[in-house]
Write an enzyme that holds these catalytic residues in place. Structure first.
Site, PDB file in Angstrom:
ATOM      1  N   CYS A  80     -16.252 -13.152 -10.446  1.00 35.01           N
ATOM      2  CA  CYS A  80     -16.677 -12.724  -9.123  1.00 35.01           C
ATOM      3  C   CYS A  80     -18.163 -12.374  -9.150  1.00 35.01           C
ATOM      4  O   CYS A  80     -18.609 -11.607  -9.998  1.00 35.01           O
ATOM      5  CB  CYS A  80     -15.850 -11.506  -8.720  1.00 35.01           C
ATOM      6  SG  CYS A  80     -16.525 -10.558  -7.356  1.00 35.01           S
ATOM      7  N   GLU A  81     -18.919 -12.945  -8.249  1.00 36.23           N
ATOM      8  CA  GLU A  81     -20.361 -12.692  -8.234  1.00 36.23           C
ATOM      9  C   GLU A  81     -20.714 -11.289  -7.750  1.00 36.23           C
ATOM     10  O   GLU A  81     -21.824 -10.836  -7.951  1.00 36.23           O
ATOM     11  CB  GLU A  81     -21.092 -13.732  -7.391  1.00 36.23           C
ATOM     12  CG  GLU A  81     -20.856 -13.648  -5.909  1.00 36.23           C
ATOM     13  CD  GLU A  81     -21.594 -14.712  -5.131  1.00 36.23           C
ATOM     14  OE1 GLU A  81     -22.003 -14.425  -4.001  1.00 36.23           O
ATOM     15  OE2 GLU A  81     -21.764 -15.842  -5.643  1.00 36.23           O
ATOM     16  N   HIS A  82     -19.783 -10.597  -7.137  1.00 30.48           N
ATOM     17  CA  HIS A  82     -20.076  -9.254  -6.622  1.00 30.48           C
ATOM     18  C   HIS A  82     -19.946  -8.166  -7.676  1.00 30.48           C
ATOM     19  O   HIS A  82     -20.659  -7.173  -7.632  1.00 30.48           O
ATOM     20  CB  HIS A  82     -19.160  -8.928  -5.443  1.00 30.48           C
ATOM     21  CG  HIS A  82     -19.330  -9.882  -4.306  1.00 30.48           C
ATOM     22  ND1 HIS A  82     -18.255 -10.384  -3.603  1.00 30.48           N
ATOM     23  CD2 HIS A  82     -20.430 -10.441  -3.763  1.00 30.48           C
ATOM     24  CE1 HIS A  82     -18.697 -11.220  -2.671  1.00 30.48           C
ATOM     25  NE2 HIS A  82     -20.009 -11.265  -2.745  1.00 30.48           N
ATOM     26  N   HIS A  83     -19.004  -8.353  -8.620  1.00 34.63           N
ATOM     27  CA  HIS A  83     -18.749  -7.308  -9.611  1.00 34.63           C
ATOM     28  C   HIS A  83     -18.788  -7.823 -11.050  1.00 34.63           C
ATOM     29  O   HIS A  83     -18.591  -7.042 -11.976  1.00 34.63           O
ATOM     30  CB  HIS A  83     -17.380  -6.656  -9.350  1.00 34.63           C
ATOM     31  CG  HIS A  83     -17.265  -6.091  -7.979  1.00 34.63           C
ATOM     32  ND1 HIS A  83     -16.627  -6.763  -6.952  1.00 34.63           N
ATOM     33  CD2 HIS A  83     -17.730  -4.943  -7.444  1.00 34.63           C
ATOM     34  CE1 HIS A  83     -16.696  -6.043  -5.853  1.00 34.63           C
ATOM     35  NE2 HIS A  83     -17.362  -4.929  -6.116  1.00 34.63           N
ATOM     36  N   GLN A 121     -14.222 -16.914  -4.130  1.00 33.84           N
ATOM     37  CA  GLN A 121     -13.132 -17.881  -4.010  1.00 33.84           C
ATOM     38  C   GLN A 121     -13.347 -18.836  -2.847  1.00 33.84           C
ATOM     39  O   GLN A 121     -13.051 -20.032  -2.952  1.00 33.84           O
ATOM     40  CB  GLN A 121     -11.803 -17.135  -3.865  1.00 33.84           C
ATOM     41  CG  GLN A 121     -10.607 -18.063  -3.790  1.00 33.84           C
ATOM     42  CD  GLN A 121      -9.296 -17.310  -3.790  1.00 33.84           C
ATOM     43  OE1 GLN A 121      -9.189 -16.212  -4.319  1.00 33.84           O
ATOM     44  NE2 GLN A 121      -8.273 -17.906  -3.189  1.00 33.84           N
ATOM     45  N   HIS A 149      -7.752 -11.161  -8.188  1.00 32.44           N
ATOM     46  CA  HIS A 149      -9.122 -10.697  -8.417  1.00 32.44           C
ATOM     47  C   HIS A 149      -9.092  -9.336  -9.101  1.00 32.44           C
ATOM     48  O   HIS A 149      -8.583  -8.366  -8.528  1.00 32.44           O
ATOM     49  CB  HIS A 149      -9.871 -10.588  -7.085  1.00 32.44           C
ATOM     50  CG  HIS A 149     -10.078 -11.918  -6.421  1.00 32.44           C
ATOM     51  ND1 HIS A 149     -11.312 -12.514  -6.348  1.00 32.44           N
ATOM     52  CD2 HIS A 149      -9.210 -12.766  -5.814  1.00 32.44           C
ATOM     53  CE1 HIS A 149     -11.196 -13.674  -5.716  1.00 32.44           C
ATOM     54  NE2 HIS A 149      -9.931 -13.844  -5.382  1.00 32.44           N
ATOM     55  N   CYS A 151     -11.480  -7.391  -9.508  1.00 31.84           N
ATOM     56  CA  CYS A 151     -12.287  -6.422  -8.759  1.00 31.84           C
ATOM     57  C   CYS A 151     -11.424  -5.674  -7.746  1.00 31.84           C
ATOM     58  O   CYS A 151     -11.752  -4.553  -7.362  1.00 31.84           O
ATOM     59  CB  CYS A 151     -13.488  -7.092  -8.090  1.00 31.84           C
ATOM     60  SG  CYS A 151     -13.060  -8.413  -6.943  1.00 31.84           S
TER      61      CYS A 151
END
Length: 187
Positions: A80-83, A121, A149, A151
């Site tokens: 995941c690019e956010h976390h 995703q 996920h 996250c």
């Protein structure tokens, strides 16, 4: 940047992270951790150095098959690019050829290339569909992704077992009958 330089730079940064969180990076169990994590990150993001179009174009064959081709339950792992935490699951891909087919092993390879990048995703789903559309020129493509996920499971809302589903379709799969055929085939 060459891989060895990339690993060295990442290892230096991970060493700093270990310091910043308050751990003793000279502790026996952590001595090689920065380099191990750096090598892991290089592997987990190796999709940036690969060309998914080249994969498809390396194994296209003229064939007059006219019905749906489905490859389902293709395992994938991404970050995941956010976390920078993993998400993983299965991808189902179908296409209806228009004079050309692709070697079946190329579809999972394309998925791996896009999955081995920092991702969301929704984008992963669209990138897979677009790659097949743009390089195979079929009558239509359908891609469905089901993923868990970490996250959402390890932090944040902490909802275990939550499953996220995304889908992207083109061409003939925008027709209700063909979309239903795809959805029934993937269960």
């Amino acid at each position: 940047m060459q891989v060895t330089e990339q690993i060295k730079a990442l290892a230096d940064n991970y060493s700093s992270v270990i310091d910043i969180i308050g751990e003793d990076k000279s502790r026996e169990g952590l001595l090689a951790t920065p380099e191990r994590v750096a090598k892991s990150m290089v592997f987990l993001t190796s999709g940036y150095g690969m060309d998914p179009a080249a994969v498809i174009n390396s194994a296209k064959f003229k064939e007059e098959y006219k019905d749906m081709v489905l490859v389902k339950d293709i395992e994938f792992y991404s970050m995941c690019e956010h976390h920078i935490l993993p998400f993983f699951g299965k991808v189902h891909v179908a296409y209806v050829p228009d004079g050309e087919i692709v070697g079946l092993s190329k579809i999972p390879r394309v998925i791996d290339i896009f999955a081995k990048r920092l991702q969301v995703q929704e984008r992963l789903t669209v990138e897979i569909r677009k790659c097949l559309d743009e390089n195979l020129h079929p009558k239509g493509v359908a891609v469905a992704v089901e993923a868990q996920h970490l996250c959402m499971q390890m932090r944040g809302v902490q909802k275990q077992g939550a499953l996220t589903r995304t889908m992207d379709v083109s061409g003939i799969f925008k027709q209700k009958e063909k979309l239903e055929e795809f959805l029934n085939a993937i269960g």
